[in-house]
Motif scaffolding. Structure first.
Motif, PDB file in Angstrom:
ATOM      1  N   LYS A 131       0.822  -1.212   0.000  1.00 17.54           N
ATOM      2  CA  LYS A 131       0.000   0.000   0.000  1.00 17.54           C
ATOM      3  C   LYS A 131       0.857   1.265   0.000  1.00 17.54           C
ATOM      4  O   LYS A 131       0.325   2.381  -0.029  1.00 17.54           O
ATOM      5  CB  LYS A 131      -0.942   0.018   1.210  1.00 17.54           C
ATOM      6  CG  LYS A 131      -1.934  -1.152   1.241  1.00 17.54           C
ATOM      7  CD  LYS A 131      -2.789  -1.191   0.009  1.00 17.54           C
ATOM      8  CE  LYS A 131      -3.730  -2.372   0.012  1.00 17.54           C
ATOM      9  NZ  LYS A 131      -4.511  -2.465  -1.245  1.00 17.54           N
ATOM     10  N   ASP A 132       2.172   1.069   0.085  1.00 21.69           N
ATOM     11  CA  ASP A 132       3.128   2.173  -0.066  1.00 21.69           C
ATOM     12  C   ASP A 132       2.832   3.352   0.880  1.00 21.69           C
ATOM     13  O   ASP A 132       2.749   4.514   0.442  1.00 21.69           O
ATOM     14  CB  ASP A 132       3.123   2.653  -1.520  1.00 21.69           C
ATOM     15  CG  ASP A 132       4.374   3.475  -1.859  1.00 21.69           C
ATOM     16  OD1 ASP A 132       5.388   3.319  -1.159  1.00 21.69           O
ATOM     17  OD2 ASP A 132       4.302   4.282  -2.806  1.00 21.69           O
ATOM     18  N   GLY A 133       2.626   3.034   2.164  1.00 22.04           N
ATOM     19  CA  GLY A 133       2.444   4.084   3.165  1.00 22.04           C
ATOM     20  C   GLY A 133       1.022   4.540   3.351  1.00 22.04           C
ATOM     21  O   GLY A 133       0.746   5.380   4.222  1.00 22.04           O
ATOM     22  N   ALA A 134       0.076   4.013   2.578  1.00 17.21           N
ATOM     23  CA  ALA A 134      -1.323   4.443   2.699  1.00 17.21           C
ATOM     24  C   ALA A 134      -2.024   3.794   3.884  1.00 17.21           C
ATOM     25  O   ALA A 134      -3.101   4.233   4.300  1.00 17.21           O
ATOM     26  CB  ALA A 134      -2.085   4.130   1.415  1.00 17.21           C
ATOM     27  N   VAL A 135      -1.432   2.737   4.419  1.00 13.98           N
ATOM     28  CA  VAL A 135      -1.995   2.028   5.569  1.00 13.98           C
ATOM     29  C   VAL A 135      -0.909   1.858   6.629  1.00 13.98           C
ATOM     30  O   VAL A 135       0.231   1.511   6.304  1.00 13.98           O
ATOM     31  CB  VAL A 135      -2.538   0.635   5.159  1.00 13.98           C
ATOM     32  CG1 VAL A 135      -3.066  -0.115   6.384  1.00 13.98           C
ATOM     33  CG2 VAL A 135      -3.623   0.764   4.103  1.00 13.98           C
ATOM     34  N   GLY A 136      -1.267   2.106   7.875  1.00 18.85           N
ATOM     35  CA  GLY A 136      -0.326   1.912   8.973  1.00 18.85           C
ATOM     36  C   GLY A 136      -0.470   0.528   9.575  1.00 18.85           C
ATOM     37  O   GLY A 136      -1.525  -0.108   9.464  1.00 18.85           O
ATOM     38  N   LEU A 137       0.587   0.062  10.223  1.00 17.46           N
ATOM     39  CA  LEU A 137       0.566  -1.246  10.878  1.00 17.46           C
ATOM     40  C   LEU A 137       1.277  -1.159  12.223  1.00 17.46           C
ATOM     41  O   LEU A 137       2.422  -0.698  12.301  1.00 17.46           O
ATOM     42  CB  LEU A 137       1.245  -2.304  10.005  1.00 17.46           C
ATOM     43  CG  LEU A 137       1.423  -3.694  10.645  1.00 17.46           C
ATOM     44  CD1 LEU A 137       0.073  -4.309  10.985  1.00 17.46           C
ATOM     45  CD2 LEU A 137       2.229  -4.615   9.723  1.00 17.46           C
ATOM     46  N   VAL A 138       0.576  -1.589  13.290  1.00 18.52           N
ATOM     47  CA  VAL A 138       1.166  -1.662  14.630  1.00 18.52           C
ATOM     48  C   VAL A 138       0.991  -3.092  15.126  1.00 18.52           C
ATOM     49  O   VAL A 138      -0.125  -3.625  15.109  1.00 18.52           O
ATOM     50  CB  VAL A 138       0.483  -0.679  15.608  1.00 18.52           C
ATOM     51  CG1 VAL A 138       1.016  -0.880  17.024  1.00 18.52           C
ATOM     52  CG2 VAL A 138       0.707   0.752  15.163  1.00 18.52           C
TER      53      VAL A 138
END
Length: 414
Positions: free
Chosen positions: A352-359
């Protein structure tokens, strides 16, 4: 209104002071609020203390409590003065109000209000406390080796403490308000006590006065049937008729047991998130300085992890999700399939090339967040948008590349 503390500790007994030491050392903005000018709680009323680890030569209660307080101050703990009469634990920021009109706010509150032994309220009791009058056999039995002592009370605690005292004292005389053979303790303890040759009994009686010049020398007894008064020489008086926790201001705010003691788990957590309980006011087996200090250390350490979780959730998930969707992935290193599932989520998010965050959260280290979002299966991913959870996938078999893509499309149209 004060600034918001990370850690506000109500009560400056050994539990509260230990919490201050551990909290401040962990770089949490910590304060201790107490009604007394001098810290220490009940421990500060003990003239001599021989059973605190490392002090086998003896120390004083006020002396060791001053060391506790100085230790907390050295790490930056702030000391506040006031009598708490109202609390509000309903929101993420806890509010504590005092009779003096001050209100303090904190992300976490550690309750250490203490408890006091019930008094028999007779002449000489207050004056001779610490000079032969005691409320703790474990604390003071060693001072009465080969001497004669009196025990007031006949419940479980009184009989157990009386039998403990027989290891030190020459004789232990138990003053019982009931008829001969009638005790309030459990039957097994009563039978054992009756067979102990060092135990003596005075039935149908109460203590009318404790007398002595500087130290306890005798008690004046009253026979409740005849009203007759008599003197009984003794070197010490141990009172075991229960204790009273200082928790009236907490009724309806946090869980208390039927005796008014704070209910907490082994991490000192109460039933209210962000509120902890330590010391003598907590329902527990042994009330001593060393156990109160341990409570405080545990509570502050647990609070540090709680605050760290809150910070991660707020900064990395809720705040970021106002700008873009964020996947919060719950996993555990001991659950092998969860590692593979997280790798799948990682790959989708990377595309997603930075369009979605993940924690990623290890559920063992982030139990509060997992509980808050009702995570019952590992792995689980929860999708956030605009500060709210908008979708989830539970179980390794369900976390596939297509499933992750679909939840993103359905929930946030990524």
């Amino acid at each position: 209104m004060s600034e918001v503390y990370d850690l506000l500790i109500v009560g400056a007994g050994p539990g509260g002071l230990a919490a201050g030491i551990y909290g401040s050392r962990a770089k949490l903005k910590s304060a201790i609020l107490d009604k007394n000018a001098e810290p220490g709680g009940q421990a500060s009323t003990t003239d001599e203390m021989e059973n605190y680890p490392g002090f086998y030569k003896g120390t004083t209660g006020p002396g060791i409590m001053k060391e506790f307080a100085d230790h907390a101050k050295a790490f930056g703990t702030e000391f506040l003065r006031g009598t708490v009469d109202e609390v509000d634990f309903s929101g993420p920021i806890k509010k504590v109000h005092t009779q003096q009109g001050d209100t303090y706010e904190s992300k976490v509150v550690i309750l250490s209000p203490g408890a006091t032994p019930r008094k028999i309220n007779v002449k000489g009791e207050a004056e001779l406390r610490g000079k032969g009058v005691s409320y703790c056999a474990t604390c003071d039995a060693d001072f009465f080796v080969d001497l004669d002592v009196v025990v007031v009370g006949n419940g479980d605690a009184a009989i157990e403490e009386a039998m403990y005292l027989t290891k030190f004292a020459e004789t232990v005389t138990i003053i019982v308000i009931h008829e001969e053979g009638n005790l309030d303790c459990n039957k097994a303890s009563a039978e054992k006590a009756m067979k102990n040759p060092k135990l003596k009994w005075v039935w149908n009686s109460t203590v009318e006065e404790i007398a002595g010049d500087e130290l306890v020398e005798k008690v004046v007894l009253k026979n409740i049937n005849t009203g007759e008064l008599s003197d009984l020489e003794t070197n010490g008086v141990f009172v075991f008729i229960g204790t009273e926790p200082h928790t009236d201001f907490l009724k309806g705010k946090v869980e208390l047991d039927d005796r008014g003691y704070l209910v907490a788990n082994d991490m000192m957590e109460t039933n209210v998130p962000g509120v902890y309980a330590v010391g003598d006011a907590r329902a527990k087996y042994l009330r001593q300085v060393v156990t109160a200090a341990a409570d405080g250390a545990i509570a502050a350490s647990a609070a540090e992890k709680y605050l760290s979780e809150l910070e991660t959730l707020q900064n990395d998930v809720l705040d970021v999700s106002k700008e873009k969707p964020v996947i919060l992935a719950f996993w555990a290193p001991q659950v092998e399939e969860s590692i593979d599932s997280i790798a799948i989520v990682d790959k989708v998010v990377e595309e997603k090339d930075g369009a979605v965050g993940l924690v990623k959260l290890d559920t063992y280290r982030a139990k509060k967040t997992a509980t808050q979002y009702k995570v019952s299966e590992i792995p689980t991913i929860v999708l956030f948008k605009d500060g709210k959870d908008v979708g989830r996938i539970e179980g390794a078999k369900n976390i596939t590349p297509d499933a992750v893509e679909n939840i993103l499309k359905e929930s946030v149209e990524v």
